[in-house]
Design an enzyme around this catalytic site. Structure first.
Site, PDB file in Angstrom:
ATOM      1  N   GLY A  33       4.711  97.144 -19.291  1.00 17.45           N
ATOM      2  CA  GLY A  33       6.104  96.903 -19.633  1.00 17.45           C
ATOM      3  C   GLY A  33       6.881  96.315 -18.477  1.00 17.45           C
ATOM      4  O   GLY A  33       6.293  95.877 -17.496  1.00 17.45           O
ATOM      5  N   ASN A  34       8.192  96.290 -18.615  1.00 21.91           N
ATOM      6  CA  ASN A  34       9.049  95.758 -17.553  1.00 21.91           C
ATOM      7  C   ASN A  34      10.371  96.511 -17.563  1.00 21.91           C
ATOM      8  O   ASN A  34      10.598  97.363 -18.417  1.00 21.91           O
ATOM      9  CB  ASN A  34       9.247  94.243 -17.743  1.00 21.91           C
ATOM     10  CG  ASN A  34       9.926  93.927 -19.056  1.00 21.91           C
ATOM     11  OD1 ASN A  34      11.097  94.230 -19.260  1.00 21.91           O
ATOM     12  ND2 ASN A  34       9.170  93.359 -19.991  1.00 21.91           N
ATOM     13  N   ARG A  35      11.239  96.179 -16.619  1.00 28.61           N
ATOM     14  CA  ARG A  35      12.447  96.972 -16.404  1.00 28.61           C
ATOM     15  C   ARG A  35      13.664  96.536 -17.210  1.00 28.61           C
ATOM     16  O   ARG A  35      14.773  97.001 -16.962  1.00 28.61           O
ATOM     17  CB  ARG A  35      12.828  96.940 -14.915  1.00 28.61           C
ATOM     18  CG  ARG A  35      11.820  97.633 -14.006  1.00 28.61           C
ATOM     19  CD  ARG A  35      12.357  97.661 -12.589  1.00 28.61           C
ATOM     20  NE  ARG A  35      11.463  98.336 -11.671  1.00 28.61           N
ATOM     21  CZ  ARG A  35      11.374  99.655 -11.548  1.00 28.61           C
ATOM     22  NH1 ARG A  35      12.123 100.453 -12.299  1.00 28.61           N
ATOM     23  NH2 ARG A  35      10.538 100.183 -10.670  1.00 28.61           N
ATOM     24  N   SER A  36      13.496  95.628 -18.163  1.00 30.36           N
ATOM     25  CA  SER A  36      14.674  95.164 -18.901  1.00 30.36           C
ATOM     26  C   SER A  36      15.239  96.270 -19.800  1.00 30.36           C
ATOM     27  O   SER A  36      14.526  96.854 -20.610  1.00 30.36           O
ATOM     28  CB  SER A  36      14.315  93.951 -19.757  1.00 30.36           C
ATOM     29  OG  SER A  36      15.443  93.561 -20.503  1.00 30.36           O
ATOM     30  N   ALA A 105      12.969  90.059 -21.839  1.00 29.36           N
ATOM     31  CA  ALA A 105      11.895  89.900 -20.856  1.00 29.36           C
ATOM     32  C   ALA A 105      10.587  90.040 -21.623  1.00 29.36           C
ATOM     33  O   ALA A 105      10.239  91.122 -22.097  1.00 29.36           O
ATOM     34  CB  ALA A 105      12.013  90.960 -19.774  1.00 29.36           C
TER      35      ALA A 105
END
Ligand code: CTP
Ligand code: CA
Length: 236
Positions: A33-36, A105
């Site tokens: 995943g990512n931090r968005s 993102a």
């Protein structure tokens, strides 16, 4: 009273916005995943709706409290998880959109295979992960438009979160990215520990035709959303 004062300058405009960050499953309990947080995309949806637009938000893993900020009779939410799901939903929404904004993102890669059982240390299966590249969704949307599969005069806006502290380098990367993806506007922001993801405020420069910086904005994500929609309106 505020709602009465808001300009209805986007009345009738059909808008498709992606928000949040995709999650690519590894096994039943893990993902890439990512931090968005989705806050910038949701702020765009709220601002566009307040200005009279009809909005579809394709929300990738956006929390309920962030989603609540876009609650409005003219905002429809489609929830997705992975990049592939986001792609399908955005292609669907973009087919009838005058304005497409890719604020999500999107994971650049996904695991080559998804295990239906949890990968365990006992099996030693998690030291390497084979990845395959995901489709460039906004690039695909621009290609569909170029082939005539979009409403006449559709505008496409992309984002780029860059980590370079050098403003000129960020802009150069943004110019190349805008060209490569075939979009009209690209909003670039600095993303590091102090700026960007998971923050309430944002600061962007908006790159347009020929690589010109057509606007810059900083402040709350709602204020930045307003500046992006102003830039869209000036070019339509
Ligand atoms: N994007 C997309 N599909 C992807 C990756 C990105 O549609 N698979 C979109 C994002 O939503 C954003 C824009 O493309 O609007 C730029 O994303 P970014 O990650 O900055 O660009 P990339 O082409 O993935 O380049 P990088 O190698 O810098 O990550
Ligand atoms: Ca990327």
């Amino acid at each position: 009273a505020l709602a009465l004062l808001a300009p209805r300058d986007l009345a009738g405009l059909r808008v498709a916005i992606s928000a949040g960050g995709t999650r690519e499953p590894i096994d039943p309990v893990r993902f890439l995943g990512n931090r968005s947080s989705g806050r910038q995309g949701i702020a765009l949806a709220a601002e566009a709706a307040a200005r009279g637009a009809d909005v579809t938000v394709v929300a990738a893993n956006v929390s309920a409290d962030v989603l609540a900020e876009a609650r409005h009779p003219s905002v429809r939410v489609v929830s997705v998880g992975t990049a592939a799901e986001l792609s399908t939903a955005m292609k669907d929404a973009s087919a009838s959109a005058d304005l497409v904004i890719m604020a999500a993102a999107v994971a650049d890669y996904r695991p080559a295979s998804v295990s239906d059982q949890k990968l365990t240390k006992e099996q030693g299966l998690l030291t390497h992960l084979e990845l395959v590249e995901n489709e460039d969704v906004v690039g695909a949307l621009a290609a569909l438009r170029a082939d005539g599969h979009a409403p006449e005069g559709q505008t496409i806006v992309a984002f780029a979160a860059e980590t370079s502290e050098d403003a000129d380098e960020r802009l150069d990367r943004a110019r190349r990215k805008r060209e490569r993806k075939g979009v009209d506007l690209l909003a670039v922001n600095l993303a590091n520990a102090e700026h960007g993801f998971e923050k309430r405020d944002n600061a962007v420069e908006i790159v347009g035709g020929g690589g010109a910086v057509v606007a810059s904005a900083s402040g709350s994500k709602r204020e930045v959303a307003g500046a992006i929609l102003d830039a869209v309106r000036r070019m339509r």
